[in-house]
Design a protein around this motif. Sequence first.
Motif, PDB file in Angstrom:
ATOM      1  N   UNK A 180       0.825  80.325 -51.201  1.00 18.07           N
ATOM      2  CA  UNK A 180       0.899  79.776 -49.899  1.00 18.07           C
ATOM      3  C   UNK A 180       2.337  80.208 -49.645  1.00 18.07           C
ATOM      4  N   UNK A 181       2.850  79.926 -48.809  1.00 17.01           N
ATOM      5  CA  UNK A 181       5.004  80.049 -48.856  1.00 17.01           C
ATOM      6  C   UNK A 181       5.529  79.772 -49.744  1.00 17.01           C
ATOM      7  N   UNK A 182       5.706  78.231 -49.899  1.00 19.00           N
ATOM      8  CA  UNK A 182       6.376  77.032 -50.157  1.00 19.00           C
ATOM      9  C   UNK A 182       5.360  76.925 -51.647  1.00 19.00           C
ATOM     10  N   UNK A 183       4.628  77.102 -52.231  1.00 16.68           N
ATOM     11  CA  UNK A 183       3.842  77.147 -53.652  1.00 16.68           C
ATOM     12  C   UNK A 183       4.254  78.210 -54.350  1.00 16.68           C
ATOM     13  N   UNK A 184       4.126  79.516 -53.659  1.00 14.54           N
ATOM     14  CA  UNK A 184       4.817  80.522 -54.611  1.00 14.54           C
ATOM     15  C   UNK A 184       6.287  80.606 -54.249  1.00 14.54           C
ATOM     16  N   UNK A 185       6.915  80.424 -53.402  1.00 14.84           N
ATOM     17  CA  UNK A 185       8.125  80.264 -53.366  1.00 14.84           C
ATOM     18  C   UNK A 185       9.045  79.071 -54.811  1.00 14.84           C
ATOM     19  N   UNK A 186       8.619  78.435 -54.497  1.00 17.04           N
ATOM     20  CA  UNK A 186       8.665  77.475 -56.037  1.00 17.04           C
ATOM     21  C   UNK A 186       8.185  78.065 -57.150  1.00 17.04           C
ATOM     22  N   UNK A 187       7.742  79.087 -57.371  1.00 10.42           N
ATOM     23  CA  UNK A 187       7.792  79.817 -59.105  1.00 10.42           C
ATOM     24  C   UNK A 187       8.716  80.886 -59.509  1.00 10.42           C
ATOM     25  N   UNK A 188       9.158  81.164 -58.259  1.00  7.94           N
ATOM     26  CA  UNK A 188      10.461  81.749 -58.560  1.00  7.94           C
ATOM     27  C   UNK A 188      11.518  81.361 -59.232  1.00  7.94           C
ATOM     28  N   UNK A 189      12.695  82.181 -60.272  1.00  7.14           N
ATOM     29  CA  UNK A 189      13.670  81.765 -60.697  1.00  7.14           C
ATOM     30  C   UNK A 189      14.742  82.089 -60.057  1.00  7.14           C
TER      31      UNK A 189
END
Length: 308
Positions: A180-189
């Motif tokens: 999903x969008x937000x869980x994936x984006x939260x992984x970004x540094x």
Amino acid sequence: MCEPNQTQVTQIKLLGFQGLYKFKIPLFIAFLLTYLMIISGNVLIILLVTTVDQLKIPMYFFLKYLATSDVLLTTSVVPMTLDIILKDEGRLSLDVCITQLYFFCICSYLQCFLIATMSYDRYLAICNPLRYTSLMNSHVCFQVIIGLCFFVTILVSSEMIVIYRYDYCGLNYIDHFFCDFFPLVELSSSDTSGLKLQDFIIAIITICLPFAFIIMTYICIVVAILKISSVHGRRKAFSTCSSHVTLVGAFYGALIIVYMTPSDEGSSHLNKYRSLLYVVVSPLINPIIYSLRNREIKAALQKSLNRF
């Protein structure tokens, strides 16, 4: 770029439904049966609208593409979810994860516009019946579908290009059953503030504006229906909208439950389960709504069954 002491993420681990794996077999069977029901129900609508002449009207033309979108959306998520349930977790490359999100977003946003277009169809049929056939012919409907697909693809692609260019360092697991969008984006540094603002603007365009448009069209529809002097006429006019109103309530009700909640840690975990509402529940009940509450669909199904 990642720091020297950080590892570049190339593989994403989906945690799935941790804590429920002692119910692995019942959970797998429930997802599999639900998926088969979604596919069979929506494919049935696609076949009926394609083959039965009485259903070859604009309302059902858009319904066919809504059913197609439901099939593609669930197919982009559920088969991988079934694999995660069996293996207790899922592992996929970052590219595959972004690709899954890409197709999921296209189908989700397209559904919002299709449902809004269906409300406009009802508006024209009730409020402007004399111009209905000229404004809603097969050529116009096909152009609308092409235009919506192109517009949605451009919007989603603009987001996915940014996501793909981000750096992903360190943590590589997502507490979800799909990307999903937000869980994936939260992984970004990387700094994701710009992307989140972009997503907010796109959400207004693809979710809020179509919903506001639907509300406006139904206000006009209700006003027009109330002006009908005959009770039978008012009842008949309302009945032509009942299936679509139920569809709108189910679809946007699921979106509101998922996205209109606080974004603290607890609710983020719960959103994984709330996501089931628009990943499997909404695509499941859409064909049920139009098969149980719609006379034309039931008549077409009965006609098709009588051929065998």
